[in-house]
Scaffold this active site. Structure first.
Site, PDB file in Angstrom:
ATOM      1  N   GLU A  81      64.301 -42.384   9.354  1.00 43.00           N
ATOM      2  CA  GLU A  81      63.005 -42.832   8.598  1.00 43.00           C
ATOM      3  C   GLU A  81      61.894 -42.849   9.753  1.00 43.00           C
ATOM      4  OE1 GLU A  81      64.642 -45.738   7.725  1.00 43.00           O
ATOM      5  OE2 GLU A  81      64.851 -45.367   4.971  1.00 43.00           O
ATOM      6  N   TYR A  98      61.781 -33.915  15.311  1.00 42.10           N
ATOM      7  CA  TYR A  98      63.350 -33.883  14.439  1.00 42.10           C
ATOM      8  C   TYR A  98      63.221 -33.053  13.899  1.00 42.10           C
ATOM      9  CZ  TYR A  98      63.601 -39.289  15.519  1.00 42.10           C
ATOM     10  OH  TYR A  98      63.689 -40.453  15.676  1.00 42.10           O
TER      11      TYR A  98
END
Length: 147
Positions: A93, A105
């Protein structure tokens, strides 16, 4: 002290986050089956591996060492270690407003899977959504550290 010593991890985490985890929290996590850290002097990644799935619990890089590739290396090394441990997917998350982490990411190949409404506390007392991201390790078995 080792780079994965709970006190070292807590110190790095405190430099990277406004709501840091303490050494006891890191010691408790590292004592759990399947939890491992990949660490260097200026940062670390903490991952939990359960069966064929892994989750990035936290990634911290000392502010003075950011934007030099360390975060990408840690994500890559953590993904390799998770895959070697049997993980087929890696999840995390990330706060919706954390553009730098989201870019990191995305470069590593993570894709958006969903959203957790009001997951994180904001410094102003509000709430921030978390984006749930995933990386298919089975499709990328030779995931390597990012440049």
């Amino acid at each position: 002290m080792s780079p994965t010593d709970p006190a070292v991890l807590a110190d790095l985490h405190a430099q990277a986050f406004s709501a840091p985890w303490n050494a006891t929290a890191f010691a408790d996590l590292l004592a759990q089956p399947g939890v491992f850290a990949v660490a260097e002097a200026d940062g670390f990644i903490l991952i939990r591996l359960v069966l064929d799935e892994a989750e990035i619990l936290t990634l911290a890089v000392r502010p003075a060492a950011r934007r030099a590739g360390l975060g990408g290396r840690l994500v890559g090394q953590g993904a390799v270690q998770a895959a070697q441990g049997g993980a087929r997917r890696l999840f995390l998350e990330v706060a919706e407003d954390n553009a730098a982490a989201r870019a990191l990411y995305a470069r590593a190949g993570f894709r958006s899977l969903g959203r957790r409404k009001a997951y994180y506390a904001a410094p102003d007392g509000g709430r921030i959504d978390a984006l749930v991201l995933g990386l298919d390790l089975a499709a990328n078995p030779n995931t390597a550290p990012l440049p």
